[in-house]
Motif scaffolding. Sequence first.
Motif, PDB file in Angstrom:
ATOM      1  N   UNK A   1      19.847 -25.880 -67.471  1.00  0.00           N
ATOM      2  CA  UNK A   1      20.860 -25.027 -66.639  1.00  0.00           C
ATOM      3  C   UNK A   1      20.317 -25.125 -65.275  1.00  0.00           C
ATOM      4  N   UNK A   2      21.320 -24.883 -64.203  1.00  0.00           N
ATOM      5  CA  UNK A   2      20.990 -24.912 -62.919  1.00  0.00           C
ATOM      6  C   UNK A   2      21.530 -23.415 -62.329  1.00  0.00           C
ATOM      7  N   UNK A   3      20.791 -22.971 -61.295  1.00  0.00           N
ATOM      8  CA  UNK A   3      21.048 -21.690 -60.813  1.00  0.00           C
ATOM      9  C   UNK A   3      21.393 -21.755 -59.314  1.00  0.00           C
ATOM     10  N   UNK A   4      22.759 -20.974 -58.983  1.00  0.00           N
ATOM     11  CA  UNK A   4      22.978 -21.123 -57.695  1.00  0.00           C
ATOM     12  C   UNK A   4      23.781 -19.583 -57.748  1.00  0.00           C
ATOM     13  N   UNK A   5      24.098 -19.125 -56.390  1.00  0.00           N
ATOM     14  CA  UNK A   5      24.972 -17.671 -56.198  1.00  0.00           C
ATOM     15  C   UNK A   5      25.808 -18.034 -55.222  1.00  0.00           C
TER      16      UNK A   5
ATOM     17  N   UNK B   1      18.894 -16.925 -53.596  1.00  0.00           N
ATOM     18  CA  UNK B   1      20.103 -17.319 -52.944  1.00  0.00           C
ATOM     19  C   UNK B   1      19.680 -18.054 -51.554  1.00  0.00           C
ATOM     20  N   UNK B   2      19.830 -19.223 -51.497  1.00  0.00           N
ATOM     21  CA  UNK B   2      19.627 -19.997 -50.281  1.00  0.00           C
ATOM     22  C   UNK B   2      20.408 -19.930 -49.126  1.00  0.00           C
ATOM     23  N   UNK B   3      21.607 -19.826 -49.331  1.00  0.00           N
ATOM     24  CA  UNK B   3      22.844 -20.022 -48.174  1.00  0.00           C
ATOM     25  C   UNK B   3      23.026 -18.662 -47.981  1.00  0.00           C
TER      26      UNK B   3
ATOM     27  N   UNK C   1      35.994 -28.648 -58.167  1.00  0.00           N
ATOM     28  CA  UNK C   1      35.265 -30.026 -57.564  1.00  0.00           C
ATOM     29  C   UNK C   1      33.709 -30.134 -57.800  1.00  0.00           C
ATOM     30  N   UNK C   2      32.960 -28.787 -57.879  1.00  0.00           N
ATOM     31  CA  UNK C   2      31.531 -28.884 -58.177  1.00  0.00           C
ATOM     32  C   UNK C   2      31.497 -29.373 -59.540  1.00  0.00           C
ATOM     33  N   UNK C   3      32.404 -29.128 -60.737  1.00  0.00           N
ATOM     34  CA  UNK C   3      32.406 -29.520 -61.982  1.00  0.00           C
ATOM     35  C   UNK C   3      32.517 -30.995 -62.007  1.00  0.00           C
ATOM     36  N   UNK C   4      33.577 -31.538 -61.431  1.00  0.00           N
ATOM     37  CA  UNK C   4      34.217 -32.796 -61.468  1.00  0.00           C
ATOM     38  C   UNK C   4      32.989 -33.765 -60.779  1.00  0.00           C
ATOM     39  N   UNK C   5      32.674 -33.533 -59.604  1.00  0.00           N
ATOM     40  CA  UNK C   5      31.768 -34.686 -58.958  1.00  0.00           C
ATOM     41  C   UNK C   5      30.481 -34.514 -59.577  1.00  0.00           C
ATOM     42  N   UNK C   6      30.006 -33.692 -60.515  1.00  0.00           N
ATOM     43  CA  UNK C   6      28.712 -33.636 -60.915  1.00  0.00           C
ATOM     44  C   UNK C   6      28.705 -33.603 -62.396  1.00  0.00           C
TER      45      UNK C   6
ATOM     46  N   UNK D   1      28.173 -25.776 -50.639  1.00  0.00           N
ATOM     47  CA  UNK D   1      27.260 -27.146 -50.274  1.00  0.00           C
ATOM     48  C   UNK D   1      26.998 -27.599 -51.276  1.00  0.00           C
ATOM     49  N   UNK D   2      27.799 -28.614 -51.259  1.00  0.00           N
ATOM     50  CA  UNK D   2      27.634 -29.603 -52.635  1.00  0.00           C
ATOM     51  C   UNK D   2      26.475 -30.401 -52.582  1.00  0.00           C
ATOM     52  N   UNK D   3      25.548 -30.600 -51.642  1.00  0.00           N
ATOM     53  CA  UNK D   3      24.170 -31.294 -51.892  1.00  0.00           C
ATOM     54  C   UNK D   3      23.310 -30.429 -52.903  1.00  0.00           C
TER      55      UNK D   3
END
Length: 278
Positions: free
Chosen positions: A152-156, A116-118, A198-203, A162-164
């Motif tokens: 696949x992309x991994x976030x937590x 986890x970055x943030x 939002x994350x789904x739509x913008x990407x 953090x949209x970037x």
Amino acid sequence: MSVMTKIGVVQFNSSIVPEDNLSALFSYAQEGVNQGADLIVTPECTNILDMNRQRILSNTTYEEQDFFLKACQEFCNTNSVSLLLGSLIVKVQEDRLANRSILINKQGQIVGRYDKIHLFDVDLPDGESYRESALYEAGNRVVSARLDGLHLGMTICYDLRFPYLYRALADEGVAVIFVPAAFTVPTGKAHWHSLLRARAIENGCYIIAPAQSGMHQTGRATYGHSLVVDPWGEVLLDAGGTIDEEATGVYMVDVDSYLVDKIRSKIPSLQHTRSLEI
């Protein structure tokens, strides 16, 4: 080429005892296997959810020694199913931890690791206080992985704000981004659905967000509402959940990578990013 994947989304209520959490996870995971899941995904803090520093340090270990991870790898190999451990809490030093997402393939091999970055450091109006950085080491690397034809992309959890990070993953071409979480109830009610859509739509990608739910042994409550959102922003799955009715279990959903290509060709915003002078 279209890749169809049946995913079992586990909504969970982790305790402070890893052995109990493993037993509960295997119960849900087996149910997913019985329903034909290709991939099972779990929330943040699957092996333990605890805010007591000394107790969590005594109940966790380094990744290479972790019985929970080894058992999950054996489960995948035995049942020919892939597993995203939304996160395991593992030691990186004797007094420091990592919040680490681990992707395991059907042969029981680890094919992706993401720290986890943030980190969530905040004092909330209701009196709750979180200082993840006091105990956890932040990751510093964007991570994607390939599994059975899917990128696949991994976030937590807190990464969601953090949209970037999500755009960086989309720029790599990922079709699905995971957001395993243990969201607080107030922020969940206010922002969870909006941010995930939002994350789904913008990407132009699927967002899959398995969540912790209900009142935990520590006295902390999590929001639940594990979500799957498609690239058009439609909610395909909402597992629900309240503090009193945590709605734990495994929920099945189908993901079709063709829809990602279709939406990205329809709205090619990923191709239109521009650098700005400030």
